[in-house]
Design an enzyme around this catalytic site. Structure first.
Site, mmCIF file in Angstrom:
data_model
loop_
_atom_site.group_PDB
_atom_site.id
_atom_site.type_symbol
_atom_site.label_atom_id
_atom_site.label_comp_id
_atom_site.label_asym_id
_atom_site.label_seq_id
_atom_site.Cartn_x
_atom_site.Cartn_y
_atom_site.Cartn_z
ATOM 1 N N CYS A 282 51.103 100.391 93.646
ATOM 2 C CA CYS A 282 50.203 99.709 94.585
ATOM 3 C C CYS A 282 49.546 100.752 95.486
ATOM 4 O O CYS A 282 50.225 101.548 96.113
ATOM 5 C CB CYS A 282 50.996 98.711 95.426
ATOM 6 S SG CYS A 282 50.011 97.872 96.678
ATOM 7 N N GLU B 69 52.347 94.431 86.370
ATOM 8 C CA GLU B 69 53.513 94.151 87.228
ATOM 9 C C GLU B 69 53.448 95.028 88.463
ATOM 10 O O GLU B 69 52.986 96.174 88.397
ATOM 11 C CB GLU B 69 54.793 94.413 86.434
ATOM 12 C CG GLU B 69 56.090 94.211 87.189
ATOM 13 C CD GLU B 69 56.603 95.494 87.848
ATOM 14 O OE1 GLU B 69 57.569 95.413 88.637
ATOM 15 O OE2 GLU B 69 56.034 96.577 87.583
ATOM 16 N N ARG C 118 65.464 90.600 92.590
ATOM 17 C CA ARG C 118 64.360 91.573 92.516
ATOM 18 C C ARG C 118 63.073 90.790 92.304
ATOM 19 O O ARG C 118 62.803 90.302 91.209
ATOM 20 C CB ARG C 118 64.599 92.559 91.375
ATOM 21 C CG ARG C 118 63.669 93.773 91.391
ATOM 22 C CD ARG C 118 64.039 94.721 90.265
ATOM 23 N NE ARG C 118 63.341 95.986 90.368
ATOM 24 C CZ ARG C 118 63.712 97.015 91.101
ATOM 25 N NH1 ARG C 118 64.807 96.921 91.837
ATOM 26 N NH2 ARG C 118 63.023 98.134 91.134
ATOM 27 N N ARG D 81 59.156 90.411 91.894
ATOM 28 C CA ARG D 81 58.006 91.180 91.461
ATOM 29 C C ARG D 81 56.857 90.244 91.115
ATOM 30 O O ARG D 81 57.063 89.141 90.615
ATOM 31 C CB ARG D 81 58.357 92.033 90.237
ATOM 32 C CG ARG D 81 59.330 93.179 90.516
ATOM 33 C CD ARG D 81 58.688 94.204 91.428
ATOM 34 N NE ARG D 81 59.503 95.386 91.659
ATOM 35 C CZ ARG D 81 60.348 95.538 92.658
ATOM 36 N NH1 ARG D 81 60.503 94.549 93.547
ATOM 37 N NH2 ARG D 81 61.032 96.640 92.818
#
Length: 448
Positions: free
Chosen positions: A80, A118, A170, A172
């Site tokens: 990102c 992702e 987690r 995502r």
């Protein structure tokens, strides 16, 4: 059925590839990875160990469009990055110079059937323009490029690995698209498992001064789920003074440290001291005596300074300095103010900073911390093994990471949960299968 070709960008451990291949093979497709891109040498070594690669490239920035074979799907867990806001209308921003731009230009040039992207959950509200907005400008820009400029039918969703039977939470974001229809990424068949379902047993435990001090103060079951650090953490936090890591302290001193730990953060002290508030200020003997009564308070405090649990220091003032790049802010000791006592802050380099509860789940694995997570075994504590790390992400038992432990955990801290990818890829595989069959039937009709 025809062979489904794909490229794997920012491949890491190849987790997106694993989930993609399984989903498509379950529907009868043969798959072929026609290009893999990765820059970390130890990731490349691991990928080479576990997969066959006809075409391996390094930095995708250096790969020209004409060097990329034709393919059906692009896979990419891209980092990102902030986008430039210069010269764009309607709040959309420029992706040039970022890794997403490389994905964008490959999709535009090669025009594959679909893609799986992702990223971290934080992408959803990254570069938020208004507090009430549901998504930030970065995700808005990505979706605009994929839908309006490249013409894909795009959907996205944040998925949590804990709902897929993995004992790790987690979260995502997955962004997917096809030429024909939007995929429904909603997951219904939720399954939950505890950490003990993936743990190995009977391995060698840590025998050190640190673990000895730990067990001198706590029973094994009392350590489950506890963090060990001189920071905030509530009831699930063990401080260095709780186990006498720098020297044993009295019960009275522990009470004193715990009070000081909380009081030094209260804003009214900044006003009394005459400084801008900060999260953790040095308090004088007189100030401490207002919330902790003890005839030998100074003796107790000075002993804690000597042992290294406290510092005797001036409070810090906030300095605002005008520079060419704007206003620079920093803290420095204000020697005009009287010295006080303060907790020695910072994350201490303990051998272990969290003990996992085998009946619970693991925290989100982060590359910087994973090597200092401990699990109970054989009457003691030991670190997580690489195999256990792989299981936490749903990797198959045949998968191996043939590099040193620190490199392996760095890769694990940045990988994907394979069963989550498999779910996402299955939705694309079903769309692809249906439309391939439709095209095949239409061709047969034309021939007749």
């Amino acid at each position: 059925m025809s062979k489904v070709k794909f490229i794997d960008l920012f491949a890491g451990l190849g987790g997106i590839r694993l989930g993609f291949e399984k989903a498509f093979k379950d529907l009868g497709f043969e798959t072929e990875c026609v290009m893999t891109s990765e820059i970390k040498p130890y990731a490349i070594e691991t990928l080479t160990k576990n997969f066959s690669h006809d075409y391996f490239v390094g930095d995708i920035f250096n790969v020209e469009n004409e060097q990329i074979p034709d393919f059906d799907f692009l896979l990419g867990g891209f980092p990102c990055q902030p986008f430039s806001a210069g010269g764009k209308r309607e709040g959309f921003v420029d992706t040039r110079g970022t890794l997403f731009f490389e994905i964008e230009r490959i999709l535009e040039e090669k025009k594959p059937y679909g893609f799986i992207l992702e990223n971290v959950e934080g992408l959803v509200k990254h570069d938020l323009e208004n507090k009430e907005d549901k998504i930030g400008r970065t995700l808005s820009t990505i979706l605009d490029k994929l839908k309006n400029e490249l013409g894909y039918k795009v959907s996205w969703k944040v998925l949590d690995s804990i709902e897929f039977g993995l004992p790790q939470s987690r979260k995502r974001i997955f962004i997917v698209g096809t030429k024909d229809e939007k995929a429904n990424l909603t997951f219904f068949d939720k399954e939950f498992n505890a950490l003990n379902t993936i743990l190995e047993n009977g391995l060698e435990t840590i025998k050190s001064d640190f673990t000895e001090k730990l067990f001198n103060h706590f029973e094994m079951e009392d350590l489950y789920g506890k963090s060990i650090k001189d920071k905030r953490g509530g009831d699930n936090n063990i401080h260095s003074w709780d186990i006498g890591i720098k020297g044993e302290v009295s019960d009275e001193q522990i009470i004193l440290l715990n009070k000081l730990f909380k009081e030094r953060r209260k804003k009214h002290w900044a006003e009394k001291i005459g400084i801008d508030w900060m999260d953790g200020m040095a308090l004088t003997l007189k100030q401490i005596s207002t919330f902790h009564k003890n005839d030998k308070l100074k003796v107790a405090l000075d002993d804690l300074v000597k042992k290294g649990y406290l510092r005797f220091e001036h409070p810090k003032k906030l300095v605002r300095e005008i520079t060419e790049n704007g206003v620079r802010k920093y803290r420095t000791y204000d020697e005009t103010k009287p010295k006080g006592y303060n907790i020695v802050t910072g994350k201490l380099s303990f051998e272990i900073n969290k003990i996992l509860d085998p009946n619970d789940i693991a925290p989100t694995l982060v590359a910087t911390d994973v090597s200092r997570l401990a699990v109970p075994d054989n009457g003691g504590l030991r670190r997580l093994t690489i195999r256990e790390g792989l299981r936490l992400f749903g990797y198959p038992e045949w998968y191996e990471i043939p590099v040193k432990e620190t490199e392996a955990f760095d890769l694990l801290g940045n990988t994907v949960a394979v069963p989550v990818v498999e779910h996402v890829a299955r939705q694309l595989a079903e769309i692809y299968q249906y439309n391939v069959n439709v095209v095949s039937i239409e061709k047969s009709v034309v021939k007749i």
